[in-house]
Design a protein around this motif. Structure first.
Motif, PDB file in Angstrom:
ATOM      1  N   PRO A   1       0.807  -1.222   0.000  1.00  0.00           N
ATOM      2  CA  PRO A   1       0.000   0.000   0.000  1.00  0.00           C
ATOM      3  C   PRO A   1       0.840   1.273   0.000  1.00  0.00           C
ATOM      4  CG  PRO A   1      -0.891  -1.585   1.553  1.00  0.00           C
ATOM      5  CD  PRO A   1       0.428  -2.139   1.081  1.00  0.00           C
ATOM      6  N   ASN A   2       2.023   1.204   0.615  1.00  0.00           N
ATOM      7  CA  ASN A   2       2.886   2.381   0.675  1.00  0.00           C
ATOM      8  C   ASN A   2       3.549   2.688  -0.668  1.00  0.00           C
ATOM      9  OD1 ASN A   2       2.771   3.066   3.632  1.00  0.00           O
ATOM     10  ND2 ASN A   2       3.471   0.950   3.778  1.00  0.00           N
ATOM     11  N   HIS A   3       3.359   1.800  -1.635  1.00  0.00           N
ATOM     12  CA  HIS A   3       3.890   2.030  -2.979  1.00  0.00           C
ATOM     13  C   HIS A   3       3.131   3.152  -3.683  1.00  0.00           C
ATOM     14  CE1 HIS A   3       5.020   1.236  -7.168  1.00  0.00           C
ATOM     15  NE2 HIS A   3       3.742   1.010  -7.452  1.00  0.00           N
ATOM     16  N   PHE A   4       1.879   3.391  -3.266  1.00  0.00           N
ATOM     17  CA  PHE A   4       1.023   4.357  -3.932  1.00  0.00           C
ATOM     18  C   PHE A   4       1.060   5.709  -3.228  1.00  0.00           C
ATOM     19  CE2 PHE A   4      -0.603   0.246  -5.070  1.00  0.00           C
ATOM     20  CZ  PHE A   4      -0.989   0.379  -6.399  1.00  0.00           C
ATOM     21  N   ALA A   5       0.925   6.765  -4.002  1.00  0.00           N
ATOM     22  CA  ALA A   5       0.845   8.120  -3.453  1.00  0.00           C
ATOM     23  C   ALA A   5       0.131   9.011  -4.458  1.00  0.00           C
ATOM     24  CB  ALA A   5       2.233   8.673  -3.152  1.00  0.00           C
ATOM     25  N   PHE A   6      -0.654   9.951  -3.947  1.00  0.00           N
ATOM     26  CA  PHE A   6      -1.303  10.901  -4.843  1.00  0.00           C
ATOM     27  C   PHE A   6      -0.267  11.834  -5.449  1.00  0.00           C
ATOM     28  CE2 PHE A   6      -5.056  10.169  -1.937  1.00  0.00           C
ATOM     29  CZ  PHE A   6      -5.790   9.478  -2.879  1.00  0.00           C
ATOM     30  N   ASP A   7      -0.433  12.101  -6.735  1.00  0.00           N
ATOM     31  CA  ASP A   7       0.487  12.967  -7.461  1.00  0.00           C
ATOM     32  C   ASP A   7       0.068  14.433  -7.347  1.00  0.00           C
ATOM     33  OD1 ASP A   7       2.590  13.678  -9.129  1.00  0.00           O
ATOM     34  OD2 ASP A   7       1.418  13.391 -10.949  1.00  0.00           O
ATOM     35  N   VAL A   8      -1.241  14.681  -7.451  1.00  0.00           N
ATOM     36  CA  VAL A   8      -1.798  16.036  -7.383  1.00  0.00           C
ATOM     37  C   VAL A   8      -2.989  16.009  -6.432  1.00  0.00           C
ATOM     38  CG1 VAL A   8      -2.886  17.919  -8.674  1.00  0.00           C
ATOM     39  CG2 VAL A   8      -1.084  16.530  -9.752  1.00  0.00           C
TER      40      VAL A   8
END
Length: 303
Positions: free
Chosen positions: A46-53
């Motif tokens: 899950p920590n692989h994902f992050a919002f870009d904007v």
């Protein structure tokens, strides 16, 4: 739906209109998963994902409101920040867990915001494979929302174990009316996606809603019942398979008007569905949970 706090569900059970809205949101968010085979949460960190904007701003005069999991991220329109916090930290359905969030400043529940959070193009394919929807606790989305809230609102929050009023789903001693399915064959008609690959199709019979469930586990069925139950539900049926069955609405006279207990004349009327006809019942008990307390939060930083 014109109330000041449209996210607050009725205190006893979700009305037909709101329930239909939640079903529509579930279908819309689950459409993400239909593009590619679902991936297990254990297969992706899950920590692989992050919002870009991320855009967070006070809502305008747009009357639309609601939360959505989109093919390219997350969106909240005309909603208080409380709703996003509940989604980020509490189990689904988020609107059933207001009492498990403490220390909430008044502006967090009173002021409406629009949130648009987008994932980067490089993560789009993996995002589509996650099978996240409002019927389940979206693990990856929760991690991303927590990071967003800590960054933009300087949220500090802690949890502690607790017990709340809830229910256990058990066999009621009658003949079980669930046909076990031994294949993952999908129904020919479109319906509402459930957990574990199940599907529920709504119809009307004698002016009452009928749901026909296909390939449905007890975990998925509990997620469906939780949309109406006034408290969390634990599975104590011992049923491990996937089943096909039909669920009818209770008559208006016997539908729940408040929390049921052991002395109630109809203890099964915890939800407005005739689960007794399936050979099941809901029994009130104390359920282990986590209560979250906000230590600090500030209004979102400028975009």
């Amino acid at each position: 739906m014109a109330s000041k706090h449209p996210v607050r569900a009725p205190r006893f059970y979700v009305t037909v209109a709101l329930f239909s809205l939640i079903c529509c949101l579930s279908i819309a968010s689950s459409a993400i998963a239909q593009k590619e085979p679902a991936a297990t949460h254990s297969a992706l960190d899950p920590n692989h994902f992050a919002f870009d904007v991320v855009s967070i701003r006070p809502s305008g005069k747009d009357e639309r409101h609601g939360l959505k999991i989109l093919p390219n991220g997350y969106e909240a329109k005309g909603m208080p920040l409380e709703s996003t916090i509940l989604l980020a930290y509490l189990p689904a359905p988020y609107f059933r867990h207001h009492d498990e969030l403490k220390g909430v400043p008044s502006w967090v529940t009173d002021e409406a915001y629009d949130i648009e959070a987008r994932i980067p193009p490089s993560q789009m394919s993996e995002w589509h494979s996650l099978n996240q929807n409002m019927m389940q606790t979206p693990v990856v989305l929760q991690v991303m929302l927590r990071a967003m809230l800590m960054d933009r609102c300087k949220l500090k929050i802690h949890s502690a174990p607790s017990q709340v009023d809830g229910y256990i789903l058990t066999l009621n001693g009658h003949q079980l009316k669930l046909a076990q399915q031994h294949s993952d064959e999908k129904p020919s008609m479109p319906g509402m996606p459930l957990l574990d690959g199940g599907t529920a199709i709504r119809s009307i019979k004698d002016d009452k809603p009928i749901w026909t469930f296909y390939n449905t586990s007890m975990v998925a069925f509990i997620a469906f019942l939780s949309l109406n139950a006034e408290g969390p539900i634990e599975d104590k049926t011992g049923l491990q398979g996937k089943y096909q069955f039909t669920l009818s609405a209770l008559d208006h006279e016997t539908a729940p008007s408040g929390p049921a207990d052991e002395s109630s004349s109809d203890p099964d009327a915890v939800v407005p569905w005739d689960i007794a006809m399936l050979g099941l019942r809901l029994r009130k008990t104390k359920v282990a949970t986590e209560v979250w307390t906000i230590d600090h939060i500030q209004q979102p930083s400028p975009n």
